[in-house]
Write an enzyme that holds these catalytic residues in place. Structure first.
Site, PDB file in Angstrom:
ATOM      1  N   LYS A  31       0.856  -1.194   0.000  1.00 48.35           N
ATOM      2  CA  LYS A  31       0.000   0.000   0.000  1.00 48.35           C
ATOM      3  C   LYS A  31       0.887   1.237   0.000  1.00 48.35           C
ATOM      4  CE  LYS A  31      -4.444   0.458   2.300  1.00 48.35           C
ATOM      5  NZ  LYS A  31      -5.099   0.303   3.595  1.00 48.35           N
TER       6      LYS A  31
HETATM    7  C1  E4P Z   1      -8.332   1.324   3.565  1.00 43.27           C
HETATM    8  O1  E4P Z   1      -7.683   0.405   3.106  1.00 43.27           O
HETATM    9  C2  E4P Z   1      -8.260   1.826   4.928  1.00 43.27           C
HETATM   10  O2  E4P Z   1      -7.588   0.885   5.729  1.00 43.27           O
HETATM   11  C3  E4P Z   1      -9.594   2.018   5.581  1.00 43.27           C
HETATM   12  O3  E4P Z   1     -10.664   1.576   4.793  1.00 43.27           O
HETATM   13  C4  E4P Z   1      -9.763   3.327   6.224  1.00 43.27           C
HETATM   14  O4  E4P Z   1     -11.028   3.373   6.836  1.00 43.27           O
HETATM   15  P1  E4P Z   1     -11.410   4.403   7.981  1.00 43.27           P
HETATM   16  O5  E4P Z   1     -11.732   5.712   7.340  1.00 43.27           O
HETATM   17  O6  E4P Z   1     -12.610   3.794   8.632  1.00 43.27           O
HETATM   18  O7  E4P Z   1     -10.216   4.509   8.895  1.00 43.27           O
END
Ligand code: E4P
Length: 219
Positions: free
Chosen positions: A88
């Site tokens: 990522k």
């Molecule tokens: C995406 O891969 C992130 O880990 C995640 O969906 C972020 O979500 P949040 O806004 O609930 O922290």
């Protein structure tokens, strides 16, 4: 539509995988910190990948570097942890450059922290395997998160990009429904939202009645 679980909690990942509908996992540094994983991240990612081996599920593991050279070094290390790791990378200039480099090396990437369709277009041009637009965080600031999902779907279809739309920051059952209607490739959802997907009160009432009627004939 693939369903990923957005969690670094081994128990949740195992339970979700046992449901038979999970295709992968996304994590981020905040989710890792929530599990108290600071130093031995490699071991933790390995355990997550092993839990998902039955479906060869992709597991997103995020870099914490923010400049090009450190990012590609870190990404190459992370990618070696397991064949199903997806690195990522944040949606910043150096991140896009790193994605282009990594994609040429056949390292799978997930461009994270996407809040506009144009950001998604750049990530796709760089060769990202996935783009992660954050729906809930846009809703939080009074922007309709689902609008960028629709726009990204249109752009990717216009140019036949292979990059998959991985809808992130999912907060509700309705987010999942809208994503499915729009035709995203993947949603990543917290464990509690995944559990709500199974439920309908009429299913419970219907089942209760079927069992009651069956027992009345068989007693
Ligand atoms: C995406 O891969 C992130 O880990 C995640 O969906 C972020 O979500 P949040 O806004 O609930 O922290």
């Amino acid at each position: 539509m693939k369903i990923f679980i957005d969690s670094a909690n081994l128990k949740q990942i195992e339970q979700a995988n046992d449901m038979g509908i999970i295709d992968g996992v996304t994590t981020n540094p905040s989710l890792m910190a929530k599990e108290g994983v600071y130093s031995d991240t490699e071991e933790h990612y390995k355990k997550i990948c092993e839990l998902l081996e039955n479906v060869e599920g992709h597991v997103s593991a995020e870099v914490i570097s923010t400049n090009y050279y450190d990012m590609i070094k870190e990404a190459q290390n992370i990618a070696q942890i397991h064949r199903n790791i997806v690195v990522k990378i944040p949606m910043i200039k150096d991140g896009i450059r790193a994605i282009a480099f990594l994609s040429n090396k056949n390292i799978k990437t997930n461009c994270t922290l996407i809040f506009s369709p144009i950001q998604a277009l750049l990530a796709a041009k760089a060769g990202a395997t996935y783009v992660s637009p954050f729906i809930g965080r846009l809703d939080d600031i009074s922007h309709e998160g689902m609008n960028i999902i629709e726009s990204i779907r249109l752009i990717f279809d216009n140019y036949s990009f292979d990059t998959q739309i991985l809808a992130a920051s999912i907060r509700s059952n309705m987010h999942v429904l809208s994503c499915a209607e729009i035709g995203v490739d993947v949603i990543t959802s917290p464990f509690d939202v995944i559990q709500t997907l199974f439920n309908h009160p009429l299913t419970d009432l219907g089942l209760e009645k079927f069992l009651k009627d069956y027992k009345s004939l068989n007693s």
